[in-house]
Design a protein around this motif. Structure first.
Motif, PDB file in Angstrom:
ATOM      1  N   ARG A 133     -12.954  -3.482 -11.693  1.00 20.48           N
ATOM      2  CA  ARG A 133     -12.149  -4.703 -11.757  1.00 20.48           C
ATOM      3  C   ARG A 133     -10.661  -4.369 -11.863  1.00 20.48           C
ATOM      4  NH1 ARG A 133     -11.436  -9.952 -12.954  1.00 20.48           N
ATOM      5  NH2 ARG A 133      -9.879 -10.487 -14.511  1.00 20.48           N
ATOM      6  N   ILE A 134     -10.314  -3.447 -12.742  1.00 16.66           N
ATOM      7  CA  ILE A 134      -8.905  -3.100 -12.950  1.00 16.66           C
ATOM      8  C   ILE A 134      -8.293  -2.492 -11.687  1.00 16.66           C
ATOM      9  CG2 ILE A 134      -7.333  -1.571 -14.202  1.00 16.66           C
ATOM     10  CD1 ILE A 134      -8.285  -4.047 -15.772  1.00 16.66           C
ATOM     11  N   PHE A 135      -9.039  -1.650 -11.007  1.00 13.88           N
ATOM     12  CA  PHE A 135      -8.534  -1.047  -9.773  1.00 13.88           C
ATOM     13  C   PHE A 135      -8.376  -2.100  -8.676  1.00 13.88           C
ATOM     14  CE2 PHE A 135      -9.056   3.034 -11.663  1.00 13.88           C
ATOM     15  CZ  PHE A 135      -8.344   3.931 -10.876  1.00 13.88           C
ATOM     16  N   ASP A 136      -9.312  -3.029  -8.595  1.00 13.93           N
ATOM     17  CA  ASP A 136      -9.214  -4.101  -7.590  1.00 13.93           C
ATOM     18  C   ASP A 136      -7.958  -4.939  -7.820  1.00 13.93           C
ATOM     19  OD1 ASP A 136     -11.505  -3.287  -6.366  1.00 13.93           O
ATOM     20  OD2 ASP A 136     -12.794  -4.875  -7.173  1.00 13.93           O
ATOM     21  N   ILE A 137      -7.713  -5.288  -9.081  1.00 14.37           N
ATOM     22  CA  ILE A 137      -6.516  -6.080  -9.410  1.00 14.37           C
ATOM     23  C   ILE A 137      -5.255  -5.273  -9.123  1.00 14.37           C
ATOM     24  CG2 ILE A 137      -5.222  -7.188 -11.277  1.00 14.37           C
ATOM     25  CD1 ILE A 137      -7.908  -7.832 -12.605  1.00 14.37           C
ATOM     26  N   THR A 138      -5.287  -3.991  -9.465  1.00 17.72           N
ATOM     27  CA  THR A 138      -4.130  -3.121  -9.228  1.00 17.72           C
ATOM     28  C   THR A 138      -3.813  -3.019  -7.747  1.00 17.72           C
ATOM     29  OG1 THR A 138      -4.600  -1.794 -11.204  1.00 17.72           O
ATOM     30  CG2 THR A 138      -3.227  -0.779  -9.500  1.00 17.72           C
ATOM     31  N   ILE A 139      -4.842  -2.834  -6.928  1.00 15.98           N
ATOM     32  CA  ILE A 139      -4.641  -2.754  -5.467  1.00 15.98           C
ATOM     33  C   ILE A 139      -4.040  -4.049  -4.944  1.00 15.98           C
ATOM     34  CG2 ILE A 139      -5.845  -2.637  -3.247  1.00 15.98           C
ATOM     35  CD1 ILE A 139      -7.833  -0.677  -4.600  1.00 15.98           C
ATOM     36  N   LEU A 140      -4.558  -5.173  -5.408  1.00 13.29           N
ATOM     37  CA  LEU A 140      -4.047  -6.471  -4.965  1.00 13.29           C
ATOM     38  C   LEU A 140      -2.589  -6.658  -5.368  1.00 13.29           C
ATOM     39  CD1 LEU A 140      -4.522  -9.204  -3.645  1.00 13.29           C
ATOM     40  CD2 LEU A 140      -5.393 -10.056  -5.839  1.00 13.29           C
ATOM     41  N   LYS A 141      -2.267  -6.309  -6.605  1.00  8.76           N
ATOM     42  CA  LYS A 141      -0.893  -6.437  -7.078  1.00  8.76           C
ATOM     43  C   LYS A 141       0.040  -5.521  -6.286  1.00  8.76           C
ATOM     44  CE  LYS A 141      -1.723  -7.867 -11.891  1.00  8.76           C
ATOM     45  NZ  LYS A 141      -0.811  -9.029 -11.907  1.00  8.76           N
ATOM     46  N   PHE A 142      -0.429  -4.309  -6.000  1.00  9.76           N
ATOM     47  CA  PHE A 142       0.382  -3.369  -5.238  1.00  9.76           C
ATOM     48  C   PHE A 142       0.662  -3.905  -3.840  1.00  9.76           C
ATOM     49  CE2 PHE A 142       0.586  -0.176  -1.944  1.00  9.76           C
ATOM     50  CZ  PHE A 142       1.677   0.571  -2.337  1.00  9.76           C
ATOM     51  N   VAL A 143      -0.380  -4.344  -3.138  1.00  8.32           N
ATOM     52  CA  VAL A 143      -0.219  -4.845  -1.771  1.00  8.32           C
ATOM     53  C   VAL A 143       0.708  -6.055  -1.746  1.00  8.32           C
ATOM     54  CG1 VAL A 143      -1.421  -5.925   0.175  1.00  8.32           C
ATOM     55  CG2 VAL A 143      -2.437  -3.957  -0.968  1.00  8.32           C
ATOM     56  N   THR A 144       0.552  -6.954  -2.713  1.00 14.47           N
ATOM     57  CA  THR A 144       1.399  -8.150  -2.781  1.00 14.47           C
ATOM     58  C   THR A 144       2.866  -7.774  -2.964  1.00 14.47           C
ATOM     59  OG1 THR A 144      -0.410  -9.442  -3.744  1.00 14.47           O
ATOM     60  CG2 THR A 144       1.827 -10.305  -4.011  1.00 14.47           C
ATOM     61  N   THR A 145       3.132  -6.855  -3.903  1.00 11.06           N
ATOM     62  CA  THR A 145       4.512  -6.421  -4.154  1.00 11.06           C
ATOM     63  C   THR A 145       5.082  -5.676  -2.957  1.00 11.06           C
ATOM     64  OG1 THR A 145       4.027  -6.217  -6.519  1.00 11.06           O
ATOM     65  CG2 THR A 145       6.020  -5.127  -5.716  1.00 11.06           C
ATOM     66  N   ALA A 146       4.263  -4.830  -2.327  1.00 15.34           N
ATOM     67  CA  ALA A 146       4.710  -4.066  -1.160  1.00 15.34           C
ATOM     68  C   ALA A 146       5.074  -5.002  -0.010  1.00 15.34           C
ATOM     69  CB  ALA A 146       3.626  -3.089  -0.723  1.00 15.34           C
ATOM     70  N   GLU A 147       4.271  -6.049   0.194  1.00 15.54           N
ATOM     71  CA  GLU A 147       4.547  -7.018   1.257  1.00 15.54           C
ATOM     72  C   GLU A 147       5.835  -7.791   0.976  1.00 15.54           C
ATOM     73  OE1 GLU A 147       1.028  -9.395   1.489  1.00 15.54           O
ATOM     74  OE2 GLU A 147       0.044  -8.055   2.922  1.00 15.54           O
ATOM     75  N   GLU A 148       6.014  -8.188  -0.283  1.00 15.65           N
ATOM     76  CA  GLU A 148       7.229  -8.909  -0.661  1.00 15.65           C
ATOM     77  C   GLU A 148       8.463  -8.027  -0.465  1.00 15.65           C
ATOM     78  OE1 GLU A 148       6.503 -10.032  -4.667  1.00 15.65           O
ATOM     79  OE2 GLU A 148       5.252 -11.774  -4.149  1.00 15.65           O
ATOM     80  N   THR A 149       8.353  -6.756  -0.855  1.00 15.33           N
ATOM     81  CA  THR A 149       9.463  -5.817  -0.699  1.00 15.33           C
ATOM     82  C   THR A 149       9.794  -5.604   0.771  1.00 15.33           C
ATOM     83  OG1 THR A 149       8.841  -4.672  -2.738  1.00 15.33           O
ATOM     84  CG2 THR A 149      10.279  -3.488  -1.219  1.00 15.33           C
ATOM     85  N   ALA A 150       8.746  -5.409   1.585  1.00 13.35           N
ATOM     86  CA  ALA A 150       8.952  -5.207   3.025  1.00 13.35           C
ATOM     87  C   ALA A 150       9.572  -6.445   3.652  1.00 13.35           C
ATOM     88  CB  ALA A 150       7.628  -4.881   3.705  1.00 13.35           C
ATOM     89  N   GLY A 151       9.138  -7.622   3.188  1.00 12.95           N
ATOM     90  CA  GLY A 151       9.691  -8.874   3.712  1.00 12.95           C
ATOM     91  C   GLY A 151      11.172  -9.017   3.406  1.00 12.95           C
ATOM     92  N   MET A 152      11.554  -8.677   2.185  1.00 10.58           N
ATOM     93  CA  MET A 152      12.969  -8.759   1.797  1.00 10.58           C
ATOM     94  C   MET A 152      13.816  -7.760   2.570  1.00 10.58           C
ATOM     95  SD  MET A 152      12.970  -9.533  -2.320  1.00 10.58           S
ATOM     96  CE  MET A 152      11.912  -8.168  -2.783  1.00 10.58           C
ATOM     97  N   GLN A 153      13.266  -6.552   2.780  1.00  6.18           N
ATOM     98  CA  GLN A 153      13.982  -5.535   3.538  1.00  6.18           C
ATOM     99  C   GLN A 153      14.155  -5.956   4.989  1.00  6.18           C
ATOM    100  OE1 GLN A 153      11.593  -2.036   2.836  1.00  6.18           O
ATOM    101  NE2 GLN A 153      12.736  -1.464   1.002  1.00  6.18           N
TER     102      GLN A 153
END
Length: 282
Positions: A133-153
């Protein structure tokens, strides 16, 4: 709770070993991005990031989930914004998260095997489910943040490109040229309007040549924006001359009912920059 504390201590003691085993087991032949780097500094940083990950993750067995992620999210955000990870395919990063997750499941088995006390299967199952569960949430949080960062860039890069594609070039003193090239959509037209007004104000421009000879096509909204630019320039006290208007652009403007009455127009930039025209700018 005591066994969970012991498991946390076991994982903490083996954190460095986990990092070294993880890096050594990387598929170097098919690795990409940060995982394929041969730069010693990048490799050292990658290992440090992985080790730091373990220092956080081992706490999931003794902390409330909400409190755990409150402390852990800065690490997730840091990795998602890291330049080396940014150039690494997200699928490869997720793959490594999953490999580390397996390490944790194996570590639980190792801890249970080495324990002097009998550990209830129910507790072991809870630990494993919690890890997943913790790894699944971590992966989701990572992907979400990475997408937001890429979008801003991407947005920042687009704004820079738009700004560079609509430069106000000073010709002499308070006279400048705005050469427009390529297709102009509504978003770019809005950017051109804002940038041109700002640059004219900053450079104290009194007269601006707007050359459209490099513009192939515009829609009705864009044609309207160009005329809005001229009106806005007039409000700033900046006189303007349009040059290089293509027939299709002129037709669009006429269909819109836009008036050319108060606009100086020349068929080409060279004609607009003619000496007699320059003399008349007073």
């Amino acid at each position: 709770m005591k066994k969970s504390e012991e498991l946390r201590a076991f994982l903490l003691d083996n954190a460095k070993r986990l990092t070294e085993e993880w890096y050594d087991s990387l598929d170097k032949n098919n690795a990409v991005g940060v995982y394929a780097s041969t730069d010693s500094k990048v490799i050292q940083t990658l290992k440090e990031q992985n080790y730091e990950f373990h220092l956080y993750i081992c706490n999931v067995f003794v902390e409330d989930e909400k409190d755990f992620f409150k402390a852990f999210e800065p690490w997730i955000n840091k990795i998602a914004k890291d330049s080396e990870h940014a150039r690494t395919p997200v699928s490869s990063i997720i793959k490594e998260f999953m490999r580390v997750r397996k390490q944790y499941c194996d570590c639980i088995d190792e801890f249970v095997s080495n324990s002097n006390d009998k550990i209830e299967p129910k507790l072991i199952n809870e630990w494993e489910k919690h890890v997943i569960r913790i790894f699944d949430i971590t992966i989701l949080k990572f992907v979400t943040t990475a997408e937001e960062t890429a979008g801003m860039q991407l947005k920042a890069h687009q704004e820079m490109i738009h700004e560079l594609s609509s430069p106000v070039i000073t010709i002499k003193k308070d006279v400048a040229l705005l050469p427009l090239v390529g297709d102009i959509d509504t978003a770019r037209a809005k950017m051109i309007l804002e940038n041109t007004l700002q640059q004219c104000a900053e450079k104290n421009i009194a007269y601006l040549y707007i050359d459209l000879s490099g513009v192939v096509m515009v829609d009705t909204m864009v044609a309207h924006q160009i005329f809005q630019l001229i009106d806005a320039l007039n409000l700033l006290g900046v006189k303007s001359t349009l040059s290089g208007i293509r027939p299709e652009i002129a037709q669009t403007a006429i269909q819109l009912g836009l008036s050319f009455t108060n606009i100086r127009i020349k068929s080409s930039l060279s004609q607009a920059l003619d000496f007699d025209t320059q003399i008349s700018i007073k």
